[in-house]
Design a protein around this motif. Sequence first.
Motif, PDB file in Angstrom:
ATOM      1  N   THR A   3      33.855  46.396  40.873  1.00 26.05           N
ATOM      2  CA  THR A   3      32.884  45.340  40.580  1.00 26.05           C
ATOM      3  C   THR A   3      33.359  44.005  41.130  1.00 26.05           C
ATOM      4  N   ILE A   4      34.634  43.696  40.965  1.00 30.55           N
ATOM      5  CA  ILE A   4      35.179  42.447  41.503  1.00 30.55           C
ATOM      6  C   ILE A   4      35.014  42.418  43.023  1.00 30.55           C
ATOM      7  N   LEU A   5      35.371  43.490  43.671  1.00 26.90           N
ATOM      8  CA  LEU A   5      35.342  43.511  45.131  1.00 26.90           C
ATOM      9  C   LEU A   5      33.942  43.606  45.718  1.00 26.90           C
ATOM     10  N   TYR A   6      33.047  44.379  45.098  1.00 27.97           N
ATOM     11  CA  TYR A   6      31.757  44.676  45.708  1.00 27.97           C
ATOM     12  C   TYR A   6      30.549  44.177  44.930  1.00 27.97           C
ATOM     13  N   GLY A   7      30.768  43.571  43.775  1.00 27.47           N
ATOM     14  CA  GLY A   7      29.667  43.020  43.000  1.00 27.47           C
ATOM     15  C   GLY A   7      28.842  44.083  42.303  1.00 27.47           C
ATOM     16  N   ARG A   8      27.710  43.637  41.769  1.00 21.62           N
ATOM     17  CA  ARG A   8      26.774  44.542  41.086  1.00 21.62           C
ATOM     18  C   ARG A   8      25.392  44.317  41.659  1.00 21.62           C
ATOM     19  N   ARG A   9      24.920  45.301  42.340  1.00 21.88           N
ATOM     20  CA  ARG A   9      23.600  45.227  42.972  1.00 21.88           C
ATOM     21  C   ARG A   9      22.527  44.951  41.916  1.00 21.88           C
ATOM     22  N   GLY A  10      21.598  44.075  42.252  1.00 21.13           N
ATOM     23  CA  GLY A  10      20.493  43.767  41.338  1.00 21.13           C
ATOM     24  C   GLY A  10      20.857  42.769  40.261  1.00 21.13           C
ATOM     25  N   THR A  11      22.057  42.211  40.332  1.00 23.77           N
ATOM     26  CA  THR A  11      22.490  41.193  39.373  1.00 23.77           C
ATOM     27  C   THR A  11      23.037  39.998  40.163  1.00 23.77           C
ATOM     28  N   PRO A  12      23.301  38.891  39.497  1.00 23.14           N
ATOM     29  CA  PRO A  12      23.899  37.749  40.201  1.00 23.14           C
ATOM     30  C   PRO A  12      25.382  37.949  40.552  1.00 23.14           C
ATOM     31  N   MET A  13      25.998  39.055  40.115  1.00 19.38           N
ATOM     32  CA  MET A  13      27.424  39.279  40.371  1.00 19.38           C
ATOM     33  C   MET A  13      27.663  39.546  41.856  1.00 19.38           C
ATOM     34  N   PRO A  14      28.360  38.593  42.529  1.00 21.22           N
ATOM     35  CA  PRO A  14      28.638  38.785  43.951  1.00 21.22           C
ATOM     36  C   PRO A  14      29.869  39.647  44.171  1.00 21.22           C
ATOM     37  N   GLY A  15      29.985  40.179  45.340  1.00 20.30           N
ATOM     38  CA  GLY A  15      31.214  40.853  45.739  1.00 20.30           C
ATOM     39  C   GLY A  15      32.187  39.822  46.299  1.00 20.30           C
ATOM     40  N   GLU A  38      46.565  30.891  42.817  1.00 19.70           N
ATOM     41  CA  GLU A  38      45.232  30.749  43.402  1.00 19.70           C
ATOM     42  C   GLU A  38      44.227  31.655  42.686  1.00 19.70           C
ATOM     43  N   LEU A  39      44.655  32.871  42.371  1.00 20.98           N
ATOM     44  CA  LEU A  39      43.764  33.811  41.687  1.00 20.98           C
ATOM     45  C   LEU A  39      43.444  33.334  40.278  1.00 20.98           C
ATOM     46  N   LEU A  40      44.419  32.778  39.607  1.00 18.92           N
ATOM     47  CA  LEU A  40      44.192  32.219  38.275  1.00 18.92           C
ATOM     48  C   LEU A  40      43.125  31.132  38.352  1.00 18.92           C
ATOM     49  N   HIS A  41      43.254  30.255  39.329  1.00 23.46           N
ATOM     50  CA  HIS A  41      42.271  29.188  39.516  1.00 23.46           C
ATOM     51  C   HIS A  41      40.895  29.783  39.815  1.00 23.46           C
ATOM     52  N   LEU A  42      40.839  30.777  40.686  1.00 24.64           N
ATOM     53  CA  LEU A  42      39.576  31.414  41.039  1.00 24.64           C
ATOM     54  C   LEU A  42      38.898  32.001  39.802  1.00 24.64           C
ATOM     55  N   VAL A  43      39.650  32.715  38.990  1.00 28.60           N
ATOM     56  CA  VAL A  43      39.052  33.338  37.802  1.00 28.60           C
ATOM     57  C   VAL A  43      38.547  32.267  36.842  1.00 28.60           C
ATOM     58  N   LYS A  44      39.366  31.268  36.593  1.00 30.40           N
ATOM     59  CA  LYS A  44      38.949  30.232  35.638  1.00 30.40           C
ATOM     60  C   LYS A  44      37.750  29.444  36.142  1.00 30.40           C
ATOM     61  N   GLN A  45      37.727  29.096  37.419  1.00 34.08           N
ATOM     62  CA  GLN A  45      36.663  28.254  37.947  1.00 34.08           C
ATOM     63  C   GLN A  45      35.460  29.052  38.447  1.00 34.08           C
ATOM     64  N   ASP A  46      35.695  29.969  39.361  1.00 35.22           N
ATOM     65  CA  ASP A  46      34.577  30.685  39.974  1.00 35.22           C
ATOM     66  C   ASP A  46      33.988  31.733  39.037  1.00 35.22           C
ATOM     67  N   CYS A  47      34.822  32.576  38.473  1.00 33.36           N
ATOM     68  CA  CYS A  47      34.312  33.581  37.533  1.00 33.36           C
ATOM     69  C   CYS A  47      33.794  32.882  36.274  1.00 33.36           C
ATOM     70  N   GLY A  48      34.550  31.860  35.847  1.00 37.34           N
ATOM     71  CA  GLY A  48      34.172  31.116  34.648  1.00 37.34           C
ATOM     72  C   GLY A  48      32.833  30.411  34.763  1.00 37.34           C
ATOM     73  N   SER A  49      32.400  30.108  35.988  1.00 39.15           N
ATOM     74  CA  SER A  49      31.115  29.421  36.143  1.00 39.15           C
ATOM     75  C   SER A  49      29.957  30.290  35.663  1.00 39.15           C
ATOM     76  N   CYS A  50      30.098  31.599  35.719  1.00 44.63           N
ATOM     77  CA  CYS A  50      29.053  32.507  35.218  1.00 44.63           C
ATOM     78  C   CYS A  50      29.442  33.193  33.909  1.00 44.63           C
ATOM     79  N   HIS A  51      30.706  33.546  33.788  1.00 44.75           N
ATOM     80  CA  HIS A  51      31.164  34.305  32.617  1.00 44.75           C
ATOM     81  C   HIS A  51      31.655  33.395  31.496  1.00 44.75           C
ATOM     82  N   GLY A  52      31.481  32.093  31.662  1.00 41.85           N
ATOM     83  CA  GLY A  52      31.928  31.115  30.669  1.00 41.85           C
ATOM     84  C   GLY A  52      33.347  30.675  30.965  1.00 41.85           C
ATOM     85  N   LEU A  53      33.628  29.402  30.772  1.00 36.29           N
ATOM     86  CA  LEU A  53      34.943  28.865  31.113  1.00 36.29           C
ATOM     87  C   LEU A  53      36.068  29.501  30.307  1.00 36.29           C
ATOM     88  N   THR A  54      35.730  30.058  29.150  1.00 30.80           N
ATOM     89  CA  THR A  54      36.730  30.791  28.369  1.00 30.80           C
ATOM     90  C   THR A  54      36.571  32.300  28.551  1.00 30.80           C
TER      91      THR A  54
END
Length: 109
Positions: free
Chosen positions: A72-84, A31-47
């Motif tokens: 950063t993964i858990l709480y995001g980055r304030r002032g950026t689009p990075m969510p927690g 599930e985490l692999l899928h999350l990183v590839k899809q959810d994180c990849g949507s902003c950080h690039g699919l690769t």
Amino acid sequence: MLRLPVLLALAAACAAGAADAPAPAAARRAELLHLVKQDCGSCHGLTLKGGLGPPLVAAALGDKPAESLKYTILYGRRGTPMPGWRPFLTDADAEWITARLLEGFPDAR
């Protein structure tokens, strides 16, 4: 706005819990692999080589402390689009993702 002492305390708490958190089970890792590839990849690039967000490849993260990445993964980055992702991830999940990113995720295990 969080002050430096609060950030340092949160980072220390993340680091202190790192040794105690068990690794996620195989199904959860999938599930985490899928999350990183899809959810994180949507902003950080699919690769994960960068996009709206910075690259998450090992070469780009090598000088960053694991505790900082976990925070950063858990709480995001304030002032950026990075969510927690704390509502969806445990400490163990975030530690597993951090370790994989530093190893060269998504190619690593």
